[in-house]
Design an enzyme around this catalytic site. Sequence first.
Site, mmCIF file in Angstrom:
data_model
loop_
_atom_site.group_PDB
_atom_site.id
_atom_site.type_symbol
_atom_site.label_atom_id
_atom_site.label_comp_id
_atom_site.label_asym_id
_atom_site.label_seq_id
_atom_site.Cartn_x
_atom_site.Cartn_y
_atom_site.Cartn_z
ATOM 1 N N ARG A 234 0.824 -1.210 0.000
ATOM 2 C CA ARG A 234 0.000 0.000 0.000
ATOM 3 C C ARG A 234 0.861 1.265 0.000
ATOM 4 N NH1 ARG A 234 -4.610 0.420 4.527
ATOM 5 N NH2 ARG A 234 -2.770 0.530 5.844
ATOM 6 N N VAL B 189 -10.266 1.412 -2.964
ATOM 7 C CA VAL B 189 -9.580 0.135 -2.772
ATOM 8 C C VAL B 189 -8.476 0.229 -1.727
ATOM 9 C CG1 VAL B 189 -10.104 -0.567 -5.128
ATOM 10 C CG2 VAL B 189 -7.954 0.598 -4.656
ATOM 11 N N GLU B 190 -8.012 -0.949 -1.290
ATOM 12 C CA GLU B 190 -6.950 -1.093 -0.290
ATOM 13 C C GLU B 190 -7.241 -0.281 0.974
ATOM 14 O OE1 GLU B 190 -2.939 -0.793 -1.627
ATOM 15 O OE2 GLU B 190 -3.244 -2.106 -3.342
ATOM 16 N N GLY B 191 -8.467 -0.346 1.435
ATOM 17 C CA GLY B 191 -8.885 0.398 2.615
ATOM 18 C C GLY B 191 -9.564 1.682 2.208
#
Length: 821
Positions: free
Chosen positions: A377, A499-501
Amino acid sequence: MIWMILALPLIAVILAYLGAPLALWTLAGAAWLGAAAWLGGWTVLAVVLAGGGYLLVAALFNLKPLRRALVSAPLLSGYRKILPPMSETERIALEAGTVWWEGELFRGRPDWNKLLAFPQPTLTAEEQSFLDNETEELCRMSNDWECSHELGDLPPHVWQFIREKGFLGMIIPRQYGGKEFSAYMHSQVITKLSTRCSASAVTVMVPNSLGPAELLLQYGTDAQKNHYLPRLAKGLETPCFALTSPHAGSDAASIPDFGVICKGIWEGREVLGMRVTWDKRYITLGPVSTLLGLAFRLYDPDKLLGDVEDLGITCALIPTDHPGVHIGRRHIPLNAVFQNGPNWGKDVFMPLDWIIGGPKMAGQGWRMLMECLAAGRSISLPGSNTGMAKLAVRTVGGYSRVRSQFKTAIGRFEGIQEPLTRMGGNLYMMDAARVMTAGAIDLGEKPSVVSAIVKYHVTERARQVVTDGMDIVGGKGICLGPSNFLGRAYQQLPIGITVEGANILTRSLIIFGQGAIRCHPYVLRGMLAAGNPDRAKALVEFDDAVFSHFGYAVRNTARTLVMGMTGSHFVGVPHDIAPETKRYYQQLTRFSSALAFVADVAMATMGGDLKRKEKLSARLGDILSLLYLSSATLKRFEAEGRQQADAPLMHWAIWDAMFKAQNAFEGVISNFPGRVMSFLLRRLIFPLGRPYVVPSDRLGAQVANLLIEPSATRDRLTAGMYVPRDEDDPVGVIELALEATVQSEAIEAKMRAAVKAGRISGRGAQLAASACAAGVITSAEQALLARRDELRDKAIRVDDFPQDLGIHRAAEGPRGLRAVA
């Protein structure tokens, strides 16, 4: 005696500011008491009573066995009763990754020499060559309009190029046939690809981020590595990783997908394995994957592996041609055409050897994901969103000089300069944070809090940059077509936000919620001590954590007050920094101390309720984030040689960030529970008022002017971007038109003077011809004006389509839009 009484708080503040140890406090207190007794003419009885009482209190706190028995033991018992239970997934998430520069900022005394000593990431000769050649070529081959509107995918020859040139194995070591590129190189590639085509960027980004390769490298067995990593590096396998379920998005730890340990037939014999049921969606590369990384919760009801029934989240690798694996159709995420879609399976039997790391790693999936996410991330989304911002800044800046209204380049109007300023300042800070964070990964860090900071703030700033760009280009931006350079980026920006949190979750719960525990030097120590079943050891650890924490809190309280009263003018900074940045280092130190102070007050007064005060938590996270972004900006300015031409970008970015941090403090203070506490916080943090206002219009104009003119500064700001020199390309034609426009301005000035003198008349090409005939300009200059007009018209042109928008023609092909839908 009056002077002694007045001196007491001053002495206390000095000791607290300096972080004096308890022994020095005790000696200072004894000295003050002795001086007070002597100056006040105390009686012997008064001296004995006061001295005896003081010795008892001093002994209670300085003699650790006594302090633990009489003070810390009751505190520990009470703390254990109020401490909310910590689930295994929470504990793993808190312990995952490392604490890096954000820890210095959270603790109130950042060591700026440490920041400046971090090595600036660089590329090897091999990496630079790959970026200049293979990556450049992939950009040239990738046409976003062709992919998104005509094919609904990357062309087959582009897929083949990506596989053959090793783009899918950038993080895989050379021993397995991979490139073994640095994190910084990974970030550079993603940034460059994102200035050209989102499908290419995401296709390369995902296999090199959180996915099978990263998990295998960190946790795989030797057999798994030797089998899969060479195939992944060569592009023989296309990987994806499936985590998100319809009922578990942001709350990924609650995934309902499950596996059950059982016996079954595998390759003609009975083996111990698991039957797995799952339903996943939003899986990037899923529709074309050959290797499925899968996260699910594993159960052992018959206790075939041990005494534990719920083993926890587990990660496995499954070939997609395995019986029972269903790869679904495609999602269309805001008209982006990178491969993305659902997959599912029901009671799919597979051997335990398919667990990443083998059977011994059953139930360790959440830890694996949390640790790998911190690295991935930090690279993927900061790189892709910085790339989109570079595209927007370079094209919109050039367009603002090429496009004229009211006989003036639109970039000269203050109304246009305002969004241009935000675009330039935000990009300078975004790229600084991207590079510094990628450098941290190359130093061996896995900064979980920093990864959340850059994920949230780089994607949010990219959204602002592209939105500002769309406001400037207007109709040119909203009409999609092969001539549109910004519309697809505007469409697809929410993907990075989600996305990704998801960004709301990241800001409200993760940045400060995780940062307050991970970055604080004593909170996690106290929590872990309270959870230690060995009471004697727990008491020793808890006593040390509590009293260290108390001293830390007292120090930050004093530092906050003193720096607020003095405007931080006396705060020490490194001697070898750019003189014009000295006040930024001082004010950042002040805000760092204030953050440490207010965070402690918030945790002490609200306790476990603080994590439900999401707005307060978000604002505290904003402060930490803005301190990190400002640090990265200062680091960049120094690392790039203090480029004075770039200084307006640096000044605007930091001034804007500090103003926002100040407003975040105000938001915390104004909404802090209890009017008395709110009043005290304001007086301690801003005793003389708030120091920052919005960046000046004059500074903003300097930033905007840097964007609309070819220069080394503009090139540094958009470094690493794919910039074609093709007038039939929407980016290339702006570059050429900008150069021609700048060259033509002096020629037009001569013509305006001649018109004013009455020597020539006419409009457009007729005026240029008249000027040439009158000797005002040369024939070469006339040709340059004609070329400028031709390029300008191409740059501002918008596309048009037949009545059915060409859909019928596209659908006739084997991979047209209708086929995708």
